[in-house]
Design a protein around this motif. Structure first.
Motif, PDB file in Angstrom:
ATOM      1  N   SER A 166       0.845  -1.191   0.000  1.00  0.00           N
ATOM      2  CA  SER A 166       0.000   0.000   0.000  1.00  0.00           C
ATOM      3  C   SER A 166       0.882   1.243   0.000  1.00  0.00           C
ATOM      4  CB  SER A 166      -0.958   0.004   1.190  1.00  0.00           C
ATOM      5  OG  SER A 166      -0.225  -0.060   2.379  1.00  0.00           O
ATOM      6  N   GLY A 167       0.449   2.237  -0.756  1.00  0.00           N
ATOM      7  CA  GLY A 167       1.217   3.460  -0.856  1.00  0.00           C
ATOM      8  C   GLY A 167       2.275   3.430  -1.937  1.00  0.00           C
ATOM      9  N   CYS A 168       2.288   2.380  -2.780  1.00  0.00           N
ATOM     10  CA  CYS A 168       3.329   2.298  -3.803  1.00  0.00           C
ATOM     11  C   CYS A 168       2.961   3.072  -5.052  1.00  0.00           C
ATOM     12  CB  CYS A 168       3.634   0.842  -4.151  1.00  0.00           C
ATOM     13  SG  CYS A 168       2.326   0.048  -5.094  1.00  0.00           S
ATOM     14  N   GLY A 169       1.726   3.575  -5.117  1.00  0.00           N
ATOM     15  CA  GLY A 169       1.331   4.392  -6.262  1.00  0.00           C
ATOM     16  C   GLY A 169       0.541   3.640  -7.314  1.00  0.00           C
ATOM     17  N   LYS A 170       0.206   2.370  -7.043  1.00  0.00           N
ATOM     18  CA  LYS A 170      -0.487   1.577  -8.071  1.00  0.00           C
ATOM     19  C   LYS A 170      -1.902   2.081  -8.330  1.00  0.00           C
ATOM     20  CE  LYS A 170      -1.605  -2.038  -4.647  1.00  0.00           C
ATOM     21  NZ  LYS A 170      -1.221  -1.284  -3.423  1.00  0.00           N
ATOM     22  N   SER A 171      -2.631   2.389  -7.240  1.00  0.00           N
ATOM     23  CA  SER A 171      -3.997   2.894  -7.421  1.00  0.00           C
ATOM     24  C   SER A 171      -3.981   4.283  -8.043  1.00  0.00           C
ATOM     25  CB  SER A 171      -4.737   2.951  -6.087  1.00  0.00           C
ATOM     26  OG  SER A 171      -5.254   1.689  -5.774  1.00  0.00           O
ATOM     27  N   THR A 172      -3.029   5.097  -7.628  1.00  0.00           N
ATOM     28  CA  THR A 172      -2.925   6.448  -8.191  1.00  0.00           C
ATOM     29  C   THR A 172      -2.710   6.364  -9.704  1.00  0.00           C
ATOM     30  OG1 THR A 172      -1.954   7.152  -6.118  1.00  0.00           O
ATOM     31  CG2 THR A 172      -1.698   8.637  -7.982  1.00  0.00           C
ATOM     32  N   THR A 173      -1.834   5.450 -10.120  1.00  0.00           N
ATOM     33  CA  THR A 173      -1.582   5.288 -11.550  1.00  0.00           C
ATOM     34  C   THR A 173      -2.857   4.867 -12.277  1.00  0.00           C
ATOM     35  OG1 THR A 173       0.642   4.585 -10.958  1.00  0.00           O
ATOM     36  CG2 THR A 173      -0.056   4.177 -13.218  1.00  0.00           C
ATOM     37  N   LEU A 174      -3.575   3.906 -11.683  1.00  0.00           N
ATOM     38  CA  LEU A 174      -4.830   3.454 -12.296  1.00  0.00           C
ATOM     39  C   LEU A 174      -5.820   4.612 -12.406  1.00  0.00           C
ATOM     40  CD1 LEU A 174      -6.101   0.613 -13.130  1.00  0.00           C
ATOM     41  CD2 LEU A 174      -7.469   0.896 -11.077  1.00  0.00           C
ATOM     42  N   ARG A 175      -5.892   5.418 -11.340  1.00  0.00           N
ATOM     43  CA  ARG A 175      -6.851   6.525 -11.333  1.00  0.00           C
ATOM     44  C   ARG A 175      -6.450   7.623 -12.319  1.00  0.00           C
ATOM     45  NH1 ARG A 175     -10.274   7.058  -7.192  1.00  0.00           N
ATOM     46  NH2 ARG A 175      -9.844   9.269  -7.034  1.00  0.00           N
ATOM     47  N   MET A 176      -5.157   7.722 -12.604  1.00  0.00           N
ATOM     48  CA  MET A 176      -4.732   8.670 -13.642  1.00  0.00           C
ATOM     49  C   MET A 176      -5.175   8.159 -15.014  1.00  0.00           C
ATOM     50  SD  MET A 176      -1.043  10.293 -12.624  1.00  0.00           S
ATOM     51  CE  MET A 176      -0.168   8.827 -12.124  1.00  0.00           C
ATOM     52  N   ILE A 177      -5.089   6.845 -15.211  1.00  0.00           N
ATOM     53  CA  ILE A 177      -5.549   6.277 -16.483  1.00  0.00           C
ATOM     54  C   ILE A 177      -7.057   6.481 -16.622  1.00  0.00           C
ATOM     55  CG2 ILE A 177      -5.754   4.149 -17.835  1.00  0.00           C
ATOM     56  CD1 ILE A 177      -3.223   3.156 -16.336  1.00  0.00           C
ATOM     57  N   ALA A 178      -7.775   6.370 -15.491  1.00  0.00           N
ATOM     58  CA  ALA A 178      -9.230   6.531 -15.513  1.00  0.00           C
ATOM     59  C   ALA A 178      -9.634   7.987 -15.714  1.00  0.00           C
ATOM     60  CB  ALA A 178      -9.836   6.010 -14.221  1.00  0.00           C
ATOM     61  N   GLY A 179      -8.746   8.900 -15.362  1.00  0.00           N
ATOM     62  CA  GLY A 179      -9.098  10.314 -15.448  1.00  0.00           C
ATOM     63  C   GLY A 179      -9.644  10.845 -14.144  1.00  0.00           C
ATOM     64  N   LEU A 180      -9.504  10.074 -13.071  1.00  0.00           N
ATOM     65  CA  LEU A 180      -9.997  10.519 -11.769  1.00  0.00           C
ATOM     66  C   LEU A 180      -8.935  11.314 -11.014  1.00  0.00           C
ATOM     67  CD1 LEU A 180     -11.832   7.234 -10.722  1.00  0.00           C
ATOM     68  CD2 LEU A 180     -12.859   9.335 -11.611  1.00  0.00           C
ATOM     69  N   GLU A 181      -7.696  11.261 -11.504  1.00  0.00           N
ATOM     70  CA  GLU A 181      -6.625  12.071 -10.928  1.00  0.00           C
ATOM     71  C   GLU A 181      -5.948  12.827 -12.069  1.00  0.00           C
ATOM     72  OE1 GLU A 181      -5.528  12.298  -7.764  1.00  0.00           O
ATOM     73  OE2 GLU A 181      -6.511  10.582  -6.819  1.00  0.00           O
ATOM     74  N   ASP A 182      -5.554  14.052 -11.800  1.00  0.00           N
ATOM     75  CA  ASP A 182      -4.777  14.786 -12.793  1.00  0.00           C
ATOM     76  C   ASP A 182      -3.409  14.148 -12.937  1.00  0.00           C
ATOM     77  OD1 ASP A 182      -6.784  16.579 -13.147  1.00  0.00           O
ATOM     78  OD2 ASP A 182      -6.043  17.952 -11.603  1.00  0.00           O
ATOM     79  N   ILE A 183      -2.815  14.342 -14.105  1.00  0.00           N
ATOM     80  CA  ILE A 183      -1.475  13.833 -14.346  1.00  0.00           C
ATOM     81  C   ILE A 183      -0.516  15.000 -14.182  1.00  0.00           C
ATOM     82  CG2 ILE A 183       0.010  12.791 -16.101  1.00  0.00           C
ATOM     83  CD1 ILE A 183      -2.764  11.791 -17.342  1.00  0.00           C
ATOM     84  N   SER A 184       0.498  14.841 -13.320  1.00  0.00           N
ATOM     85  CA  SER A 184       1.418  15.962 -13.090  1.00  0.00           C
ATOM     86  C   SER A 184       2.405  16.097 -14.236  1.00  0.00           C
ATOM     87  CB  SER A 184       2.186  15.770 -11.780  1.00  0.00           C
ATOM     88  OG  SER A 184       1.293  15.559 -10.720  1.00  0.00           O
ATOM     89  N   ASP A 185       2.765  14.968 -14.827  1.00  0.00           N
ATOM     90  CA  ASP A 185       3.771  14.999 -15.873  1.00  0.00           C
ATOM     91  C   ASP A 185       3.624  13.764 -16.744  1.00  0.00           C
ATOM     92  OD1 ASP A 185       5.837  16.045 -17.289  1.00  0.00           O
ATOM     93  OD2 ASP A 185       7.228  16.145 -15.593  1.00  0.00           O
ATOM     94  N   GLY A 186       4.070  13.854 -18.002  1.00  0.00           N
ATOM     95  CA  GLY A 186       4.024  12.696 -18.886  1.00  0.00           C
ATOM     96  C   GLY A 186       2.744  12.643 -19.699  1.00  0.00           C
ATOM     97  N   GLU A 187       2.594  11.524 -20.423  1.00  0.00           N
ATOM     98  CA  GLU A 187       1.431  11.355 -21.299  1.00  0.00           C
ATOM     99  C   GLU A 187       0.812   9.994 -21.107  1.00  0.00           C
ATOM    100  OE1 GLU A 187       2.778  11.770 -25.290  1.00  0.00           O
ATOM    101  OE2 GLU A 187       2.513  13.951 -25.329  1.00  0.00           O
TER     102      GLU A 187
END
Lengths: 371, 274
Positions: free
Chosen positions: A38-59
């Motif tokens: 937990s806390g490794c960033g896996k859910s955050t990455t998934l949520r960026m793909i979903a569009g539920l989190e903004d992406i700070s950098d990259g594409e």
């Protein structure tokens, strides 16, 4: 139907880097699992793909489009949440059709697609029920149905089985795998459970502290873990990781010396760049250690005597806690006999071809073996 | 584990109920007692004769029906406006991060710390040049200002009780944020909306201090102020006053009956993290 690509994707909250430099190409119809503590960033990455989190950098690419600035509804994805997120005021039929209704599809089409999805998941009898009247497993299925109905390009699963009890989790794991066989769609699945990762994935992405530790097939991450972290994370019981030292074996070769214990000869051709008098981490899978005659086939046996301190019978197998020099290690015995008990001076065999060595400071894998 | 069980528990409940309801009973008792008997009979549990004359007088000859209408307009208006605004504030607090969010929330709490008497004079001076003194609109504005902070916190805790994943699922299912709010969140917020309406309605219904200070015209008075008109120079007409008070209790009683099952939820919402 689409490939998904992440190019140097990062997520920062103020000065905290939740995800950093995430590069990954996911093939069409591939089942990829993000796994990590937990806390490794896996859910955050998934949520960026979903569009539920903004992406700070990259594409982030889905198919032919960069989706960075698209809202979730424009990405043609669907997502199954850990807590199912079923609309409490809608019946199963209503919530299955909700996405299609939002897309203003004709009634007949909605009815037909809902019927197809519900029969695929065995939900026919439950169409008139609301979530409160469903069991945990049924809710899970309804959540998956809602995801399938819309024929998305990509399925996202965020720890979908963590709220289920162990038995149901096993069943649903199998169902998800079957479902992917039937509905060939790109899947990105997040879990902290390495068993789920191993059983479901075409490829596993092991994450730690916001970075990718290793990307590989279940076979690769298990048999050639890229780092000490992956070695300890994948596999149950976990690999024995021992602080050891590289020494000369007195005949011009090298060996890895366990503190207070044997020096295990290592294959100089395989462990390129390993030098004498350096500290390493030695990794030994529990199944690579067995009492003589009780293990599987061994390619390069190394025998030694040790005391069994503890026996943990698990039915089809047993775990033995034994002293290897000054270090306690776990060994794994398949089909243990009825009288396996703590005992002094038992002969054990280690398969020298199953040694893993990791750099003491970087934690990276030292050998160049590729299987 | 409970210390008191069975009959003991019921005894405590009954004692509490008697304690809580006795003033209500006494109110009705006095309202039903003929004036002539009020002092002559001494303190008895029930008068030897009953009359509805006080009620008849209050409804037919006193300005009470006007007071009543004013109170309904002001209370419903306040409740509706506060609830809509509080829903917006609560949603924003619950779902968005923005600069100064903490400061605003703390500030809202601080507004609840001042004794209301302190602000009467400044408020009067503020409203007078705007022509809002002695108007029902002025009352609604003042009540809205005083009730909004608490209502906003109440709404906030209700929104917190609704998992964010529901909106996120809806947004993935094709909704805009606003559509997700209307189609998914709003139906689930009905208990919260009902509870907030109830709290604000009751608070406005029984408000005396500002109504007294801001309203002087007879035909704009709310009933709380109107009750005081039963206090004459020569004495208090207890029977009529109690009859008016009894009648004034009816609307909130109906209101609370309608929303009571939501209220329990309202008080505990946010206590357990969903």
């Amino acid at each position: 139907m689409a490939e998904v690509s992440l190019r140097r994707v990062a997520k920062r909250y103020g000065s905290f880097q939740a995800v950093e430099n995430f590069d990954l190409d996911i093939a069409h119809e591939e089942f990829v699992v993000f796994v990590g503590p937990s806390g490794c960033g896996k859910s955050t990455t998934l949520r960026m793909i979903a569009g539920l989190e903004d992406i700070s950098d990259g594409e982030i690419w889905i198919g032919e489009r960069v989706v960075n600035d698209l809202p979730p509804r424009a990405r043609n994805i669907s997502m199954v949440f850990q807590n199912y997120a079923l609309y409490p005021h809608m019946t199963v039929r209503q919530s299955q059709g909700f996405g299609l209704r939002m897309a203003r599809r004709p009634k007949e089409e909605i009815a037909e697609k809902v019927n197809r999805a519900t029969s695929l998941l065995g939900l026919q009898g439950l169409l008139a029920r609301r979530p409160a009247a469903l069991s945990g497993g049924q809710r899970q299925r309804v959540a998956m149905g809602r995801a399938i109905v819309r024929d998305p390009d990509v399925f996202l699963f965020d720890e979908p089985l963590s709220n289920l009890d162990a038995k149901l989790r096993g069943q649903m794991r199998t169902e998800i795998k079957k479902l992917h066989e039937k509905v060939r769609t790109t899947v990105i699945y997040v879990t902290h459970d390495q068993v789920e990762a191993m059983t479901l994935a075409d490829r596993i992405v092991v994450m730690r502290d916001g970075r990718i530790e290793q990307v590989g097939t279940p076979y690769e991450v298990f048999h050639t873990p890229a780092s000490r972290f992956v070695a300890g994370f994948i596999g149950s019981p976990p690999m024995n990781l021992i602080d050891a030292r590289i020494v000369g074996d007195g005949q011009g070769g090298l060996a890895v010396a366990v503190p207070g214990g044997p020096a295990l000869p290592i294959d100089p051709a395989r462990f390129v760049g390993v030098r004498a008098d350096t500290e390493v981490t030695l990794g030994l899978r529990p199944e690579s250690i067995a009492p003589e005659g009780m293990g599987g086939p061994i390619e390069r046996p190394y025998g030694f005597a040790a005391d069994i301190g503890l026996v943990e019978p698990l039915g089809s197998e047993a775990l033995l806690i034994l002293a290897l020099g000054d270090v306690e290690v776990t060994a794994r015995v398949f089909r243990p006999g009825p009288r396996l008990a703590p005992e002094a001076g038992v002969r054990f065999v280690i398969d020298l071809n199953d040694l893993h060595l990791f750099d003491d400071t970087t934690g990276r894998r030292l050998d160049r073996r590729s299987e | 584990m409970s210390v008191v069980t069975g009959a003991g528990l019921w005894l405590i409940r009954l004692a509490y109920l008697a304690f809580a309801l006795f003033p209500l009973f006494w109110l009705v008792r006095i309202a039903l007692t003929p004036d002539a008997l009020l002092y002559s009979e001494g303190t008895t549990l029930w008068p030897s004769e009953m009359t509805f004359a006080n009620f008849a007088y209050v409804l037919e000859q006193s300005p009470f029906p006007t007071f009543f209408t004013n109170t309904v307009i002001v209370s419903l208006g306040t409740a509706a406006i506060v609830t809509v605004l509080a829903a917006g504030v609560g949603y924003a607090f619950s779902r968005f991060q923005f600069a100064g969010k903490r400061a605003v929330m703390v500030f809202l709490v601080i507004t609840q710390l001042f004794p209301l008497v302190m602000v009467i004079t400044p408020l009067y001076q503020l409203l007078a040049p705007l022509g809002l003194v002695n108007t029902r609109v002025g009352l609604v504005i003042v009540f809205t200002a005083f009730n909004l902070p608490f209502a906003a916190f109440l709404m906030h805790s209700f929104f917190e009780g609704i998992p964010r994943e529901l909106e996120q699922a809806a947004m993935i299912d094709g909704c805009t944020r606003f559509q997700a709010l209307i189609r998914i969140i709003l139906p689930l917020m009905l208990p919260g909306i009902g509870a907030t309406l109830g709290f604000v309605f009751t608070a406005a219904w029984s408000e005396l201090l500002f109504s007294l200070m801001l309203i002087s015209s007879e035909d704009l008075k709310t009933f709380a102020v109107g009750l005081l008109s039963f206090v004459g120079r020569s004495g208090v007409d207890w029977g009529q006053m109690m009859a008016a008070a009894t009648l004034a209790l009816i609307p909130p009683a109906i209101f609370f009956t309608l929303i009571q099952r939501y209220l329990v939820g309202g008080l505990t919402a946010g206590a357990v993290k969903a």
